[in-house]
Design an enzyme around this catalytic site. Structure first.
Site, PDB file in Angstrom:
ATOM      1  CB  CYS A 258      -0.944  -0.010   1.201  1.00 21.88           C
ATOM      2  SG  CYS A 258      -2.131  -1.356   1.130  1.00 21.88           S
TER       3      CYS A 258
HETATM    4  N1  LIG Z   1      -2.813  -5.790   1.645  1.00 23.34           N
HETATM    5  C1  LIG Z   1      -3.359  -4.819   2.316  1.00 23.34           C
HETATM    6  O1  LIG Z   1      -3.074  -4.634   3.478  1.00 23.34           O
HETATM    7  C2  LIG Z   1      -4.381  -3.874   1.688  1.00 23.34           C
HETATM    8  C3  LIG Z   1      -5.102  -3.041   2.523  1.00 23.34           C
HETATM    9  C4  LIG Z   1      -6.045  -2.204   1.982  1.00 23.34           C
HETATM   10  C5  LIG Z   1      -6.234  -2.183   0.592  1.00 23.34           C
HETATM   11  N2  LIG Z   1      -5.507  -2.990  -0.218  1.00 23.34           N
HETATM   12  C6  LIG Z   1      -5.780  -2.952  -1.649  1.00 23.34           C
HETATM   13  O2  LIG Z   1      -6.567  -4.075  -2.001  1.00 23.34           O
HETATM   14  C7  LIG Z   1      -6.227  -4.546  -3.304  1.00 23.34           C
HETATM   15  C8  LIG Z   1      -5.798  -5.999  -3.244  1.00 23.34           C
HETATM   16  O3  LIG Z   1      -4.629  -6.101  -2.430  1.00 23.34           O
HETATM   17  P1  LIG Z   1      -4.120  -7.471  -1.827  1.00 23.34           P
HETATM   18  O4  LIG Z   1      -3.049  -7.100  -0.849  1.00 23.34           O
HETATM   19  O5  LIG Z   1      -5.264  -8.299  -1.367  1.00 23.34           O
HETATM   20  O6  LIG Z   1      -3.461  -8.126  -3.133  1.00 23.34           O
HETATM   21  P2  LIG Z   1      -2.991  -9.651  -3.318  1.00 23.34           P
HETATM   22  O7  LIG Z   1      -1.946  -9.618  -4.375  1.00 23.34           O
HETATM   23  O8  LIG Z   1      -2.703 -10.256  -1.992  1.00 23.34           O
HETATM   24  O9  LIG Z   1      -4.281 -10.372  -3.875  1.00 23.34           O
HETATM   25  C9  LIG Z   1      -4.856 -10.070  -5.103  1.00 23.34           C
HETATM   26  C10 LIG Z   1      -5.392 -11.354  -5.724  1.00 23.34           C
HETATM   27  O10 LIG Z   1      -6.035 -11.024  -6.957  1.00 23.34           O
HETATM   28  C11 LIG Z   1      -5.778 -12.057  -7.872  1.00 23.34           C
HETATM   29  N3  LIG Z   1      -6.019 -11.563  -9.227  1.00 23.34           N
HETATM   30  C12 LIG Z   1      -5.239 -10.785 -10.012  1.00 23.34           C
HETATM   31  N4  LIG Z   1      -5.824 -10.535 -11.172  1.00 23.34           N
HETATM   32  C13 LIG Z   1      -7.023 -11.168 -11.153  1.00 23.34           C
HETATM   33  C14 LIG Z   1      -8.094 -11.299 -12.067  1.00 23.34           C
HETATM   34  N5  LIG Z   1      -8.065 -10.679 -13.245  1.00 23.34           N
HETATM   35  N6  LIG Z   1      -9.154 -12.045 -11.708  1.00 23.34           N
HETATM   36  C15 LIG Z   1      -9.189 -12.670 -10.509  1.00 23.34           C
HETATM   37  N7  LIG Z   1      -8.225 -12.582  -9.589  1.00 23.34           N
HETATM   38  C16 LIG Z   1      -7.152 -11.836  -9.907  1.00 23.34           C
HETATM   39  C17 LIG Z   1      -4.355 -12.458  -7.582  1.00 23.34           C
HETATM   40  O11 LIG Z   1      -4.063 -13.744  -8.081  1.00 23.34           O
HETATM   41  C18 LIG Z   1      -4.320 -12.377  -6.065  1.00 23.34           C
HETATM   42  O12 LIG Z   1      -4.649 -13.606  -5.467  1.00 23.34           O
HETATM   43  C19 LIG Z   1      -5.138  -3.604  -3.803  1.00 23.34           C
HETATM   44  O13 LIG Z   1      -5.742  -2.561  -4.511  1.00 23.34           O
HETATM   45  C20 LIG Z   1      -4.562  -3.047  -2.525  1.00 23.34           C
HETATM   46  O14 LIG Z   1      -3.979  -1.773  -2.703  1.00 23.34           O
HETATM   47  C21 LIG Z   1      -4.585  -3.865   0.308  1.00 23.34           C
END
Ligand SMILES: NC(=O)c1ccc[n+]([C@@H]2O[C@H](COP(=O)([O-])OP(=O)(O)OC[C@H]3O[C@@H](n4cnc5c(N)ncnc54)[C@H](O)[C@@H]3O)[C@@H](O)[C@H]2O)c1
Length: 416
Positions: A258
């Site tokens: 993030c």
């Molecule tokens: N990790 C955190 O602490 C956090 C906190 C708040 C917000 N966010 C936001 O949330 C979002 C996701 O973050 P995350 O940390 O969960 O990411 P992550 O990489 O852990 O998970 C994302 C998942 O999406 C999947 N993916 C990618 N493309 C895809 C598609 N076309 N169809 C289906 N699945 C698909 C990936 O394989 C992966 O499993 C980001 O925008 C991030 O900025 C993350």
């Protein structure tokens, strides 16, 4: 009974999917990564915040699949795919566009779609809505659309999805109403704002606030280093002020998916409005400098005991980006490892949450083993449960980048 679809089963999507399943919803959990789907089918969690026991409890209601077609049965679909930066540090909406296009092919009238991924203001309305409308259905009329940012703090147990207020903004009032109803199942307090744009910017403000304040205290840490003042003593003292001050910790730099990424979504968008977001750029610059400053401190600490970095045995304690989690994305430890390697250091590490760093050809070893014969122990991330005292007893010198050795008056310990 409500059926909820979740697209993207990572740090955000999987806990969300489990939370809805725990409330009795049927959950269709979609990811393009078949290894994740296989792990879930086998009842194995790959995210610290979700235990395999929790998965087992909801197994009957969680349907993990790589097939989008199953989402046609959902009442609501939550999009939680990554929003990274390109090599040129511009927003990379590739995963979001892929996911939205695939969803458009199976979108049904009256469904609710909510984007949870962090992004710049305007994404939901200008990028997601038109792609979904390729289905022939109109956003805000035939289906509902909203943005609601995830506030999950991985590894945290006092604030969870249930007791952290959740912000949401709908394309129309009816969209917001539907999203409100849905999230009420898993979250006690919802904060409605007037538009998806306001909700998108709220998330960015929260992250930029942290990034700027971390940069401020990091810049002071570099200054106090020259002045011979202990930054931790100053932060501790300032934090006694009951109002008007908020504590931020200095450290080796920002990590995670993030903070090093999200602020640049806004600076990119701001350029379209003839604005340069200088706080964001400056904070990024200061925080990026920190690993270099830390390596300079390693050089000095070794110099004080008559050693060069070249050939020095350095034990790194903690390589994930923050305590208690195994996430190494953008972790400053990786930069420090690269810089120390380039100088010829002999590196090993201990991290109970990160068994291996394959890209660096390193494996975590037991603490006592990495500290044995170490010239310098470098505390990069202070995981709970790791005996940092042992570093002071075993290594010739300890460099503590997290302030965990405060209070332990050892002659061989230096701090950021
Ligand atoms: N990790 C955190 O602490 C956090 C906190 C708040 C917000 N966010 C936001 O949330 C979002 C996701 O973050 P995350 O940390 O969960 O990411 P992550 O990489 O852990 O998970 C994302 C998942 O999406 C999947 N993916 C990618 N493309 C895809 C598609 N076309 N169809 C289906 N699945 C698909 C990936 O394989 C992966 O499993 C980001 O925008 C991030 O900025 C993350």
């Amino acid at each position: 009974m409500t059926t909820v679809g979740v697209i993207g089963l990572g740090y955000v999507g999987l806990p969300l999917a489990v939370a809805f399943a725990q409330e009795g919803c049927d959950v269709i959990a979609v990811d393009v990564d078949s290894r994740k789907i296989e792990a879930l089918a086998a009842g194995e969690s790959y995210i610290e915040d979700v235990s395999s026991e929790q998965l087992a409890q909801v197994a009957e209601r969680m349907h993990a699949t790589t097939r989008y077609a199953r989402l046609a049965k959902a009442d609501a679909v939550l999009i939680c795919v990554p929003t990274p930066l390109t090599r040129n540090r511009e927003p990379d909406l590739g995963p979001l566009i892929d996911a939205t296009r695939a969803l458009a092919e199976v979108l049904q009238a009256d469904q609710l779609v909510v984007l949870e991924s962090t992004t710049y203001p305007g994404t939901t309305r200008e990028r997601v809505a038109p792609l979904l409308e390729e289905s022939g259905l109109a956003a805000g009329r035939d289906f509902h659309l909203a943005f609601s940012p995830e506030r999950v703090d991985p590894g945290r147990t006092d604030f969870t999805l249930r007791n952290t207020p959740k912000v949401l903004g709908g394309l129309t009032d009816a969209c917001a109403e539907r999203a409100h109803e849905l999230y009420s199942l898993v979250c006690d307090e919802l904060v409605r704002v007037s538009s998806p744009e306001a909700a998108e910017l709220t998330k960015l403000l929260e992250n930029i606030f942290r990034s700027v304040n971390i940069a401020l205290v990091n810049e002071l840490a570099m200054l106090t280093d020259r002045m011979g003042i202990d930054i931790w003593e100053v932060v501790d003292a300032a934090a006694t002020k009951p109002y008007g001050f908020m504590r931020f910790e200095p450290g080796p730099g920002m990590g995670g998916h993030c903070l090093p990424v999200d602020p640049f979504y806004l600076s990119w968008r701001a350029r379209e409005f003839d604005m340069a977001t200088e706080f964001i750029e400056l904070a990024g610059k200061v925080n990026q400098q920190m690993p270099y400053h830390c390596v300079m401190k390693v050089e000095r600490a070794l110099n004080d005991i008559g050693l060069a970095v070249k050939g020095a045995r350095i034990a790194i304690l903690g390589v994930s980006y923050k305590p208690g989690v195994g996430d190494v994305r953008e972790s400053p430890a990786l930069k420090i490892i690269t810089l120390l390697r380039a100088l010829g250091a002999e590196l090993r590490y201990h991290d109970p949450h990160v068994p291996a760093l394959p890209d660096y050809d390193l494996q975590s070893a037991p603490l006592a083993e990495v500290l044995r014969d170490a010239d310098l122990a470098l505390i990069v991330t202070a995981h709970p449960g790791v005996d940092h005292e042992l570093a002071g007893e075993s290594a010739r010198v300890v460099l503590d980048l997290r302030g965990v050795t405060r209070g332990a008056a050892r002659g061989n310990t230096v701090r950021l």
